[in-house]
Design a protein around this motif. Structure first.
Motif, PDB file in Angstrom:
ATOM      1  N   ALA A 159       4.090  19.229  -0.416  1.00 58.44           N
ATOM      2  CA  ALA A 159       3.385  19.193   0.868  1.00 58.44           C
ATOM      3  C   ALA A 159       2.668  17.863   1.067  1.00 58.44           C
ATOM      4  CB  ALA A 159       2.397  20.350   0.953  1.00 58.44           C
ATOM      5  N   GLN A 160       1.997  17.366   0.009  1.00 58.64           N
ATOM      6  CA  GLN A 160       1.287  16.087   0.128  1.00 58.64           C
ATOM      7  C   GLN A 160       2.268  14.930   0.286  1.00 58.64           C
ATOM      8  OE1 GLN A 160      -2.166  15.521   0.329  1.00 58.64           O
ATOM      9  NE2 GLN A 160      -1.274  13.582   1.016  1.00 58.64           N
ATOM     10  N   MET A 161       3.361  14.981  -0.444  1.00 59.72           N
ATOM     11  CA  MET A 161       4.381  13.942  -0.310  1.00 59.72           C
ATOM     12  C   MET A 161       4.948  13.926   1.109  1.00 59.72           C
ATOM     13  SD  MET A 161       6.291  14.501  -3.978  1.00 59.72           S
ATOM     14  CE  MET A 161       7.829  13.790  -3.407  1.00 59.72           C
ATOM     15  N   LYS A 162       5.204  15.102   1.648  1.00 60.76           N
ATOM     16  CA  LYS A 162       5.752  15.208   3.000  1.00 60.76           C
ATOM     17  C   LYS A 162       4.796  14.589   4.020  1.00 60.76           C
ATOM     18  CE  LYS A 162       7.523  18.688   6.241  1.00 60.76           C
ATOM     19  NZ  LYS A 162       6.518  18.540   7.298  1.00 60.76           N
ATOM     20  N   ALA A 163       3.502  14.873   3.875  1.00 63.48           N
ATOM     21  CA  ALA A 163       2.507  14.314   4.798  1.00 63.48           C
ATOM     22  C   ALA A 163       2.449  12.792   4.687  1.00 63.48           C
ATOM     23  CB  ALA A 163       1.138  14.919   4.507  1.00 63.48           C
ATOM     24  N   ASP A 164       2.528  12.274   3.472  1.00 63.88           N
ATOM     25  CA  ASP A 164       2.487  10.822   3.274  1.00 63.88           C
ATOM     26  C   ASP A 164       3.732  10.148   3.859  1.00 63.88           C
ATOM     27  OD1 ASP A 164       0.072  11.054   1.987  1.00 63.88           O
ATOM     28  OD2 ASP A 164       0.908  10.968  -0.041  1.00 63.88           O
ATOM     29  N   GLU A 165       4.908  10.747   3.644  1.00 64.50           N
ATOM     30  CA  GLU A 165       6.141  10.149   4.161  1.00 64.50           C
ATOM     31  C   GLU A 165       6.126  10.135   5.699  1.00 64.50           C
ATOM     32  OE1 GLU A 165       7.307   8.817   1.840  1.00 64.50           O
ATOM     33  OE2 GLU A 165       7.525  10.068   0.081  1.00 64.50           O
TER      34      GLU A 165
ATOM     35  N   ALA B 141       0.834  -1.205   0.000  1.00 65.67           N
ATOM     36  CA  ALA B 141       0.000   0.000   0.000  1.00 65.67           C
ATOM     37  C   ALA B 141       0.868   1.255   0.000  1.00 65.67           C
ATOM     38  CB  ALA B 141      -0.918  -0.002   1.218  1.00 65.67           C
ATOM     39  N   ALA B 142       1.942   1.230   0.794  1.00 66.24           N
ATOM     40  CA  ALA B 142       2.867   2.373   0.817  1.00 66.24           C
ATOM     41  C   ALA B 142       3.535   2.549  -0.545  1.00 66.24           C
ATOM     42  CB  ALA B 142       3.920   2.181   1.905  1.00 66.24           C
ATOM     43  N   CYS B 143       3.862   1.432  -1.179  1.00 66.01           N
ATOM     44  CA  CYS B 143       4.486   1.483  -2.497  1.00 66.01           C
ATOM     45  C   CYS B 143       3.545   2.117  -3.527  1.00 66.01           C
ATOM     46  CB  CYS B 143       4.881   0.068  -2.933  1.00 66.01           C
ATOM     47  SG  CYS B 143       5.841   0.019  -4.456  1.00 66.01           S
ATOM     48  N   GLU B 144       2.257   1.821  -3.421  1.00 68.10           N
ATOM     49  CA  GLU B 144       1.283   2.426  -4.336  1.00 68.10           C
ATOM     50  C   GLU B 144       1.255   3.944  -4.169  1.00 68.10           C
ATOM     51  OE1 GLU B 144      -2.490   0.581  -3.757  1.00 68.10           O
ATOM     52  OE2 GLU B 144      -1.813  -1.399  -4.455  1.00 68.10           O
ATOM     53  N   GLU B 145       1.347   4.402  -2.926  1.00 64.37           N
ATOM     54  CA  GLU B 145       1.376   5.850  -2.702  1.00 64.37           C
ATOM     55  C   GLU B 145       2.654   6.459  -3.286  1.00 64.37           C
ATOM     56  OE1 GLU B 145       0.763   6.671   1.446  1.00 64.37           O
ATOM     57  OE2 GLU B 145      -1.415   6.512   1.218  1.00 64.37           O
ATOM     58  N   GLU B 146       3.772   5.732  -3.165  1.00 67.09           N
ATOM     59  CA  GLU B 146       5.015   6.226  -3.748  1.00 67.09           C
ATOM     60  C   GLU B 146       4.912   6.273  -5.273  1.00 67.09           C
ATOM     61  OE1 GLU B 146       7.111   7.545  -1.928  1.00 67.09           O
ATOM     62  OE2 GLU B 146       6.825   6.673   0.046  1.00 67.09           O
ATOM     63  N   THR B 147       4.133   5.354  -5.847  1.00 69.13           N
ATOM     64  CA  THR B 147       3.906   5.374  -7.286  1.00 69.13           C
ATOM     65  C   THR B 147       3.159   6.639  -7.689  1.00 69.13           C
ATOM     66  OG1 THR B 147       3.819   2.950  -7.357  1.00 69.13           O
ATOM     67  CG2 THR B 147       2.890   4.125  -9.236  1.00 69.13           C
ATOM     68  N   ASN B 148       2.191   7.040  -6.856  1.00 67.58           N
ATOM     69  CA  ASN B 148       1.483   8.301  -7.110  1.00 67.58           C
ATOM     70  C   ASN B 148       2.450   9.480  -7.046  1.00 67.58           C
ATOM     71  OD1 ASN B 148      -0.997   6.995  -7.361  1.00 67.58           O
ATOM     72  ND2 ASN B 148      -1.485   7.209  -5.189  1.00 67.58           N
ATOM     73  N   HIS B 149       3.302   9.462  -6.044  1.00 71.80           N
ATOM     74  CA  HIS B 149       4.287  10.548  -5.920  1.00 71.80           C
ATOM     75  C   HIS B 149       5.172  10.614  -7.163  1.00 71.80           C
ATOM     76  CE1 HIS B 149       4.168  10.110  -1.229  1.00 71.80           C
ATOM     77  NE2 HIS B 149       3.008  10.480  -1.740  1.00 71.80           N
ATOM     78  N   LEU B 150       5.572   9.452  -7.636  1.00 77.08           N
ATOM     79  CA  LEU B 150       6.434   9.394  -8.818  1.00 77.08           C
ATOM     80  C   LEU B 150       5.730  10.002 -10.034  1.00 77.08           C
ATOM     81  CD1 LEU B 150       9.199   8.236  -9.800  1.00 77.08           C
ATOM     82  CD2 LEU B 150       7.926   6.210 -10.539  1.00 77.08           C
TER      83      LEU B 150
ATOM     84  N   LEU C 222      12.219  17.112   2.120  1.00 77.62           N
ATOM     85  CA  LEU C 222      11.071  17.792   1.501  1.00 77.62           C
ATOM     86  C   LEU C 222      10.781  19.118   2.186  1.00 77.62           C
ATOM     87  CD1 LEU C 222       8.703  14.726   0.936  1.00 77.62           C
ATOM     88  CD2 LEU C 222       9.998  15.989  -0.802  1.00 77.62           C
ATOM     89  N   GLN C 223      10.979  19.188   3.492  1.00 75.39           N
ATOM     90  CA  GLN C 223      10.780  20.442   4.210  1.00 75.39           C
ATOM     91  C   GLN C 223      11.747  21.505   3.712  1.00 75.39           C
ATOM     92  OE1 GLN C 223       8.445  21.443   6.286  1.00 75.39           O
ATOM     93  NE2 GLN C 223       9.412  23.458   6.425  1.00 75.39           N
ATOM     94  N   SER C 224      12.988  21.118   3.457  1.00 69.64           N
ATOM     95  CA  SER C 224      13.957  22.078   2.920  1.00 69.64           C
ATOM     96  C   SER C 224      13.551  22.522   1.520  1.00 69.64           C
ATOM     97  CB  SER C 224      15.364  21.456   2.896  1.00 69.64           C
ATOM     98  OG  SER C 224      15.484  20.472   1.889  1.00 69.64           O
TER      99      SER C 224
END
Length: 216
Positions: free
Chosen positions: A173-179, A89-98, A154-156
């Motif tokens: 911002a969305q990637m940071k929240a997911d990570e 499931a986490a990998c699927e979210e990383e796929t979205n980020h990609l 990501l914050q930097s």
């Protein structure tokens, strides 16, 4: 006459006083100038460095390639079905980020790294090694530390992106929240604390990857 003499100081004393006053005024002006320069210098150096959004996107895209590889390897290595589902499931979210970062890169006229296959292979090998040698607890600990470092990264980027680039800022911002959530979930699942030297090595590797991704 005596009264007049007392009221009128000698001319040479008056001239000396004017010269002293002029020197004092010049000193104050110089001090004020130095103070203004110092304040301006401090303000400039306190402001975050603004970076081109496409260069930020290049690095983020490489990071998501590595994240996909990491989660895929760990999902393959674990024998726990629940943990495998979590990692997938986490990998699927990383796929979205990609996909988000790649699409934004195209909009900005940027490019993805030519070394992405190498980054993927390296991250896959590290994830598989961590899972095989340390078991699920060490594997999850690797996830926690990776996500913490990515979150800081990501914050930097949020600080360096232009304020008017709302599209890039929303993605980061969305990637940071997911990570952050991935790290919390891995911690709750029983992650082990990684040794400090290993964490330092991960930071060094991330720095090398960032530097190379800007160029190749």
């Amino acid at each position: 006459r005596l009264l007049d003499r007392r009221r009128s100081p000698p001319v040479e004393h008056h001239a000396d006083g004017l010269r002293e006053q002029a020197l004092a005024d010049r000193g104050l002006v110089a001090m004020d100038h130095d103070h203004r320069v110092a304040v301006l210098h401090e303000m400039v150096h306190q402001q975050p460095h603004q970076e081109r959004p496409d260069r930020v996107g290049e690095v983020n895209h490489v990071g998501e390639v590595c994240a996909q590889a990491l989660y895929t390897a760990q999902a393959l290595a674990t024998k726990e079905n629940a943990l495998r589902r979590h990692l997938q499931a986490a990998c699927e979210e990383e796929t979205n980020h990609l996909a988000w970062t790649e699409e934004r890169l195209k909009e900005l006229g940027g490019r993805t790294s030519l070394l992405n296959p190498l980054w993927y292979a390296g991250a896959f090998g590290i994830g598989l090694l961590a899972a095989k040698l340390g078991g699920d607890a060490m594997s999850l600990g690797f996830v926690v530390e990776t996500e913490k470092q990515v979150e800081a990264h990501l914050q930097s980027h949020m600080q360096r992106l232009p304020e008017n680039d709302q599209a890039s800022r929303a993605i980061v911002a969305q990637m940071k929240a997911d990570e952050m959530r991935h790290a919390q979930e891995a911690q709750a699942a029983g992650a082990a604390e990684l040794p400090a030297p290993f964490k330092g090595l991960m930071r060094v590797a991330a720095g090398v990857m960032t530097a190379v991704a800007h160029r190749v």
